[in-house]
Design an enzyme around this catalytic site. Structure first.
Site, PDB file in Angstrom:
ATOM      1  N   ASP A 203      22.912   1.663   5.526  1.00  0.00           N
ATOM      2  CA  ASP A 203      24.169   2.382   4.822  1.00  0.00           C
ATOM      3  C   ASP A 203      24.785   3.168   5.907  1.00  0.00           C
ATOM      4  O   ASP A 203      24.359   3.354   6.895  1.00  0.00           O
ATOM      5  CB  ASP A 203      23.784   2.969   3.537  1.00  0.00           C
ATOM      6  CG  ASP A 203      24.591   2.940   2.421  1.00  0.00           C
ATOM      7  OD1 ASP A 203      25.868   3.498   2.786  1.00  0.00           O
ATOM      8  OD2 ASP A 203      24.661   2.291   1.436  1.00  0.00           O
ATOM      9  N   HIS A 291      30.079   0.844   4.201  1.00  0.00           N
ATOM     10  CA  HIS A 291      28.857   1.601   4.245  1.00  0.00           C
ATOM     11  C   HIS A 291      28.287   1.036   5.456  1.00  0.00           C
ATOM     12  O   HIS A 291      27.179   1.006   5.731  1.00  0.00           O
ATOM     13  CB  HIS A 291      28.077   1.275   2.905  1.00  0.00           C
ATOM     14  CG  HIS A 291      28.460   1.545   1.599  1.00  0.00           C
ATOM     15  ND1 HIS A 291      28.072   2.893   1.347  1.00  0.00           N
ATOM     16  CD2 HIS A 291      29.101   0.981   0.436  1.00  0.00           C
ATOM     17  CE1 HIS A 291      28.741   3.119   0.216  1.00  0.00           C
ATOM     18  NE2 HIS A 291      29.105   2.018  -0.350  1.00  0.00           N
ATOM     19  N   GLU A 351      32.393  -0.967  -2.531  1.00  0.00           N
ATOM     20  CA  GLU A 351      33.077   0.233  -2.467  1.00  0.00           C
ATOM     21  C   GLU A 351      33.639  -0.029  -0.751  1.00  0.00           C
ATOM     22  O   GLU A 351      33.211   1.063   0.382  1.00  0.00           O
ATOM     23  CB  GLU A 351      32.072   1.340  -2.195  1.00  0.00           C
ATOM     24  CG  GLU A 351      31.848   1.463  -3.729  1.00  0.00           C
ATOM     25  CD  GLU A 351      30.720   2.757  -3.713  1.00  0.00           C
ATOM     26  OE1 GLU A 351      30.764   3.264  -5.042  1.00  0.00           O
ATOM     27  OE2 GLU A 351      29.966   3.202  -2.966  1.00  0.00           O
TER      28      GLU A 351
END
Length: 767
Positions: A203, A291, A351
């Protein structure tokens, strides 16, 4: 005379039913297996497991050898060999369902039958739970005589799982957990029959798995200086040491103190083998195209703008319009595919800051070439291309539900997490995608807990997302997710996971929401097992008091102890309770304003939550004078997104009506909205009233001109309570609420001076 005989028969029948009912309840507690078996038949007597017990692997059952090794390791000191009595036999039976098992415990023999090694593992797990806490002291027990034998109640069990995917996800990027603890986590997963361990390995905050092609991903990308999440944990550690960041995860690099860690490929192979020996499959996640800051800070050429770092809402993603991006991704996943034997690889794909791809010449050219109409379709292009590469390596792709954006292939597996997109599961099922249900409302174990959390998880129905019968077949399982931004230590992780992991295991294996009372009884029995495993679980709530309490002349602090064996301690000088603090032995009388800090301690010294109870002295609030009060509250509805109730703007008002009580009388609410209930609360007698407000998201309750309960802001379902001194009569009432998205909860309960806590209803509200 006949009537008298009939009456005697009725009385006898009632007594028999009562006795049988009590006996059944006792049996339920005696067989406190979690998750609940599909079929369990109690049998009288018990099997005594001693050093004389023999273990037998039946003929033609060699495929169950890993489970047989687990059995031997569990009961150290036992020998293989046949015997006429006191034997435990493991038998391969192809007629039993995959992962299913049959377990027969009789006075002189235990027999386990399974069609697969996984089914045998789960039978052994049930046997371990029936053995109780002594199994964790087996080396001591088995050195002694038969009087100290492990006693297992006789029973016949036929069992098989509801879902093939029963998962636990752990984010090791935000905060790192070493291999020793991952093995401990695997042990505990196996104990509750979970079979998939989803490791979130990369991440923005850290890259945790060695990639030999790009050694700097771990030599540099696995280490960081303190970030904002670390600073928050350090601040919280001042009052709760479980938030302290373990010193073992720091090292000096180029003169700087850096936090992090990673797993070499050889270390990961060892972990994979260990998980396999416990019936668990490890699924890797390398999150792309978003990410990825841990990589893009080192290789900024991977992004559209040649820079890493933060973009508008999320970090700069990989650029899906450069062949160099796919070269990097394929090199990484080639090593991942070779390392992990699982047929699944998780791409993440959540995301993503897709706005970073707008107005980029390479992206404009690719979109024109491929006929793509939006950046959502550009995201889909990346996902589909990576899926084809996964397939070429014999792997299946899993992604978070954002993979639906722009279109998804029917062969991808989707993890549903965004509860504010309620149509996603049905959309995926209609396209033929397998579904793993992990909605944040129930399955995000990083969300803070309160007294209602365990029941909330237990109530989770993975089919209750507008799926018809034919679509439900695409649901292959459920999963609990643990994101570790604010979980820096092993103790904090355990506190967030247990006991709600037990509820998720029941949802995954048997079925949740069936019999809360029975499940709660079994959980009570398992607390001693969690103690024996030295797990820092969250204790049941202390009850009997209100955190914001008031008195007029004097008050009384009463505390109900939820478990036997707990010691409740308290302070009044502002310090936190310790093992040396005063013991709460009986009710305390309060005659002046004071703050109590209260906590329960387990016999091993572990402290539960600290409760802060403030006592304030008040005079009775005078009532308003109403000439002709009418039933109900004035209700206002604002279909707009607000972060706090104080931001509610009257220009956004969409509708007004009269509500009977605390309800939202809107046929179809917006994804985000706010409400206001306003009127009068009728106090039926003079005295101290208690209120409990539960909401998801924010809420603020006013009585008179006073903010009485403040639970404002974005948060999961939490309850706050307070007391107030009221004279009999009508008192101005206002409740403001906001829903940020993802499902809402709004519930208000109250207790009169002489009554019990109950839901508010139409009888107490006027306008």
């Amino acid at each position: 005379m006949n009537n008298f005989i009939t009456l005697k028969l009725k009385i006898t029948l009632v007594l028999v039913i009562c006795v049988l009912s009590t006996f059944a309840q006792q049996k339920d507690v005696a067989y406190a297996i979690i998750p609940q078996p599909v079929k369990l038949v109690p049998v009288a007597g018990s099997f005594k497991w001693t050093t004389a017990t023999k273990l037998v692997l039946a003929a033609n059952s060699e495929s169950l050898s890993p489970a047989f090794k687990e059995l031997k390791a569990t009961f150290t000191g036992l020998k293989e060999g046949k015997a006429e009595v006191n034997t435990v036999t493991l038998i391969l039976d192809p007629s039993i369902a995959n992962e299913g098992y049959q377990l027969s415990v009789e006075k002189k023999a235990v027999v386990i039958k399974a069609a697969s090694v996984q089914g045998a593992f789960w039978a052994i797990t049930s046997l371990k739970q029936l053995a109780g806490t002594k199994i964790f002291r087996r080396k001591v027990v088995l050195r002694k005589s038969a009087l100290d034998a492990i006693t297992i109640p006789c029973v016949k069990i036929e069992d098989a799982p509801r879902f093939s995917w029963r998962g636990i996800h752990l984010d090791v990027s935000r905060h790192f957990f070493d291999l020793a603890y991952l093995r401990t986590m695997i042990d505990r997963m196996s104990y509750y029959k979970f079979n998939k361990f989803h490791l979130h390995l990369t991440d923005d905050q850290g890259w945790r798995i060695e990639i030999k092609k790009y050694p700097e991903l771990t030599s540099k990308g696995a280490w960081r200086e303190m970030n904002g999440q670390d600073s928050s944990c350090i601040a919280l550690a001042k009052t709760n040491p479980d938030y302290a960041i373990p010193e073992k995860h720091f090292k000096m690099i180029d003169g700087k103190r850096m936090y992090g860690g990673f797993y070499t490929q050889d270390e990961m192979r060892g972990l994979i083998a260990y998980a396999d020996s416990k019936g668990i499959e490890i699924i890797p996640e390398i999150d792309m195209p978003g990410h990825m800051m841990a990589a893009t800070n080192l290789m900024p050429w991977l992004t559209s703008h040649g820079k890493g770092g933060q973009a508008k809402d999320f970090s700069e993603p990989l650029c899906p319009c450069k062949e160099t991006t796919f070269e990097f991704a394929e090199n990484v996943f080639t090593e991942i595919a070779e390392l992990f034997p699982s047929k699944y690889i998780h791409l993440g794909a959540d995301e993503v800051e897709k706005s970073s791809w707008k107005n980029v010449p390479e992206c404009d050219a690719l979109m024109k070439k491929e006929g793509l109409k939006s950046v959502d379709e550009l995201q889909s292009y990346f996902v589909r291309r990576m899926e084809r590469f996964f397939n070429s390596k014999g792997k299946k792709l899993i992604g978070w539900d954002e993979i639906l954006d722009g279109g998804v292939s029917p062969t991808a597996t989707m993890m549903y997490w965004r509860t504010w997109i309620p149509t996603a599961p049905k959309h995926a099922a209609e396209k033929g995608n397998d579904l793993i249900m992990t909605p944040g409302e129930f399955c995000y174990f990083d969300a803070q807990q309160d007294g209602g959390t365990l029941k909330k998880v237990y109530s989770f129905d993975p089919y209750k997302f507008n799926l018809n019968e034919s679509e439900k077949k695409f649901v292959i399982g459920v999963q609990a997710n643990i994101w570790t931004e604010y979980i820096p230590s092993e103790r904090r992780l355990e506190y967030m996971v247990f006991p709600r992991m037990l509820a998720m295991s029941e949802v995954a294996w048997y079925k949740g929401g069936v019999d809360w009372g029975n499940f709660e009884q079994r959980v009570q029995k398992h607390f001693s097992l969690l103690d024996a495993m030295n797990i820092n679980y969250r204790l049941p709530d202390l009850e009997g008091f209100t955190t914001q309490s008031v008195f007029v002349n004097k008050g009384v602090l009463h505390i109900n102890k939820p478990l036997a064996g707990l010691t409740i301690r308290y302070t009044t000088d502002g310090t936190l309770p310790t093992i040396q603090s005063k013991i709460f032995q009986s009710d305390l009388t309060v005659t002046k304003p004071v703050q109590f800090k209260v906590a329960a301690f387990r016999p091993n010294g572990n402290r539960g939550d600290v409760y802060i109870i403030n006592y304030e002295q008040q005079s009775y609030m005078k009532p308003a004078q109403l000439s002709s009060p009418k039933k109900g509250l004035k209700f206002s509805y604002y279909p707009h997104f607000y972060k706090t109730v104080n931001a509610i703007d009257e220009k956004d008002l969409a509708s007004e009506s009269i509500s009977k009580a605390i309800e939202i009388p809107v046929e179809k609410t917006a994804g985000s909205f706010a409400t206001r209930h306003k009127g009068y609360f009728y106090a039926e007698e003079t005295g101290i009233y208690s209120f409990a407000l539960r909401s998801d998201d924010g809420s603020v309750l006013k009585l008179g001109d006073k903010v009485f309960i403040d639970s404002d802001g974005m948060h999961t379902s939490i309850e706050k309570s307070a007391q107030i001194a009221l004279e009999k009569g009508y008192h101005p009432f206002e409740l403001m609420f906001l829903e940020g998205g993802g499902g809402y909860m709004l519930k208000l309960q109250y207790k009169t001076p002489s009554g019990k806590l109950k839901d508010v209803d139409a009888s107490v509200f006027f306008h």
